[in-house]
Scaffold this active site. Structure first.
Site, short mmCIF file in Angstrom:
data_model
loop_
_atom_site.label_atom_id
_atom_site.label_comp_id
_atom_site.label_asym_id
_atom_site.label_seq_id
_atom_site.Cartn_x
_atom_site.Cartn_y
_atom_site.Cartn_z
N LYS A 39 -11.42 -1.21 6.88
CA LYS A 39 -10.18 -1.00 7.62
C LYS A 39 -10.52 -0.49 9.03
O LYS A 39 -11.17 0.54 9.18
CB LYS A 39 -9.31 0.02 6.89
CG LYS A 39 -8.10 0.52 7.65
CD LYS A 39 -7.37 1.55 6.80
CE LYS A 39 -6.22 2.20 7.55
NZ LYS A 39 -5.48 3.16 6.69
N GLU A 78 0.85 -1.19 0.00
CA GLU A 78 0.00 0.00 0.00
C GLU A 78 0.89 1.25 0.00
O GLU A 78 1.54 1.56 1.00
CB GLU A 78 -0.91 0.00 1.23
CG GLU A 78 -1.76 1.24 1.37
CD GLU A 78 -2.49 1.29 2.71
OE1 GLU A 78 -2.67 2.41 3.25
OE2 GLU A 78 -2.87 0.21 3.22
#
Length: 315
Positions: free
Chosen positions: A234, A144
């Site tokens: 998340k 990421e």
């Protein structure tokens, strides 16, 4: 014959290992589809969809809207199911749509299978690239690149080109708005991660069939993420509550796929996984060696994370 009409009428069918679920929430008039199992699998087989892929069309406001949300028309779906509806099967167009849908599911599956998303924050593109290389060497499959990294879009583009056919998945993190999300996707990002929910960002990702992981901290926020169309939620910042928050949220919301970020370390990663996290996002506790130029330590730490995640899942 299978007739779709009425309120909350589920229809299930399996075509070459592909499960299709259609839920019609409102009465919009009957849609009758001939059901011929021997012929219905052919379009899906032509599309080259893996047997593990799942195409799920959930209730929105009726069959037509459900199908449109997945990039199909009602007539094309009927053609897929029966191979003999009034609309001819457009093999090339159908294959491309099915590949796009299968790719999104594949990326989500790979993130879950690996269990670790390396969150890259750096002071320069060069440093971020070195951290990424070290993580890959340690067996990390999902990277990421946060949009706090200078030149993040250019870095994503470079990495996406280099690892286009490799085992690694390149994503963009700290994406706060749809404009940033679109820039990341055009650069080659295969999934989008945000610290909070921005509904327009989720809508854009769904428009282009790109997995989206917005952030949440409470059960209410998780539900809002799910309703907006999030693929994985998340849990951020994870250190505020620790692994117990995963089990607490999944109690009333077992359908939620949760990925904690923040506060995940080698000491507690097993607890996060055992609590029900489908994956974990790890930043500083994984990449700390970059501050001193010790990229080998990042590789070693990545391997330890992967081993602990594997062991926790085996228990």
């Amino acid at each position: 014959m299978v007739t779709l009409a009425g309120s909350l009428l589920p229809t299930f069918g399996t075509f070459a290992g592909l499960t299709t679920v259609i839920l019609s929430k409102h009465r919009i008039g009957p849609l009758t589809v001939p059901w011929t199992s021997s012929r219905s699998s052919k379009p899906f087989m032509k599309a080259g969809l893996p047997a593990t892929s799942a195409l799920i069309m959930e209730d929105i406001s009726g069959v037509k809207n459900v199908v449109s949300a997945t990039g199909f028309t009602t007539e094309l779906l009927a053609s897929c199911i029966s191979g003999e509806s009034g609309t001819p099967w457009n093999q090339n167009k159908g294959q491309e749509r099915m590949r796009i849908m299968a790719k999104k599911e594949e990326i989500i599956s790979r993130i879950k299978a690996g269990g670790l998303v390396a969150v890259i924050r750096a002071e320069s593109t060069e440093q971020a690239f070195k951290i990424t290389e070290a993580c890959i060497a340690g067996g990390v499959a999902a990277i990421e690149i946060t949009f706090t990294v200078p030149g993040a879009a250019d870095l994503i583009k470079e990495l996406a080109a280099k690892y286009k056919k490799g085992p690694m998945i390149i994503g963009a993190g700290t994406v706060l708005d749809p404009e940033s999300a679109r820039a990341a996707i055009l650069a080659g990002a295969e999934y989008i991660v945000s610290p909070s929910l921005n509904v327009e960002t989720v809508r854009l990702c769904n428009r282009y069939r790109v997995p989206c992981t917005p952030g949440a901290m409470t059960a209410k926020e998780v539900v809002e993420c799910l309703e907006a169309g999030a693929d994985i939620v998340k849990i951020f910042p994870g250190e505020l509550f620790g692994p117990a928050i995963i089990k607490a949220i999944r109690g009333p919301l077992p359908q939620a796929d949760l990925m904690p970020t923040g506060g995940v370390s080698l000491e507690n990663v097993s607890e996060w996984i055992k609590a029900g996290a489908v994956a974990v996002g790890v930043g500083g506790s994984l990449t700390a060696g970059a501050k001193t130029g010790d990229y080998e330590s990042i590789t070693r730490t990545a391997r330890e994370f992967m081993e602990k995640i594997k062991a926790a899942r085996a228990q």
